[in-house]
Design a protein around this motif. Sequence first.
Motif, PDB file in Angstrom:
ATOM      1  N   ARG A 104       5.744  -2.579  -2.932  1.00 55.77           N
ATOM      2  CA  ARG A 104       6.147  -3.342  -1.743  1.00 55.77           C
ATOM      3  C   ARG A 104       6.065  -4.838  -2.009  1.00 55.77           C
ATOM      4  N   ALA A 105       4.980  -5.276  -2.618  1.00 62.21           N
ATOM      5  CA  ALA A 105       4.785  -6.708  -2.872  1.00 62.21           C
ATOM      6  C   ALA A 105       5.849  -7.252  -3.819  1.00 62.21           C
ATOM      7  N   GLU A 112       1.903   1.922  -4.429  1.00 63.08           N
ATOM      8  CA  GLU A 112       2.816   1.656  -3.308  1.00 63.08           C
ATOM      9  C   GLU A 112       2.714   0.211  -2.849  1.00 63.08           C
ATOM     10  N   GLN A 113       1.506  -0.332  -2.805  1.00 66.07           N
ATOM     11  CA  GLN A 113       1.305  -1.722  -2.396  1.00 66.07           C
ATOM     12  C   GLN A 113       1.947  -2.673  -3.407  1.00 66.07           C
TER      13      GLN A 113
END
Length: 168
Positions: free
Chosen positions: A150-151, A146-147
């Motif tokens: 997003r990034a 998920e990170q």
Amino acid sequence: MASKQEQMNELQKKNLEAAMRLAQLSIENSQRIMEIQVTTAKRLFEEGVQNAKALSSAKDPKGLMELRTNYAQSTTEQMLACARQIAEITAATQAEVGKLVGEQLTSGSTDMFEAMQKMFKGMPISDQNALGAMQTAMDTTRAAFEQMTRASTEAFQAMTQQGTQGRR
């Protein structure tokens, strides 16, 4: 034994459904990208023919250079517009794939954890530490994915904003 097999079948069914959604998304977006490319290619070809006709009827070198410059500018703008549309589709696809994979990781890790708990409960040795470690590993993997999603989405948005500001 049948309940364990049913659980595994259910997990496989969910994974297959997720794979089918991803494949459908990929096909739809590939079609959209191809349509954009074909439309752009047709338009550029038609303009190229019109430009060739105009160049053949140019009377002076100044008029010839203006026609070439206008054609080059138009072609560049259309190619950039095409690239921008493809990039937007790619970003939207990336976000959707990230969402689908995140959902799959979340529900898959929960389902897998529950199936493993049931399987370990039927065994003579039940190691709760092993189950906890597995759940932690699955949660960490999901959070990392998920990170990363997003990034990469934020990086793409920043890149497209810079490109938009540069054209102004």
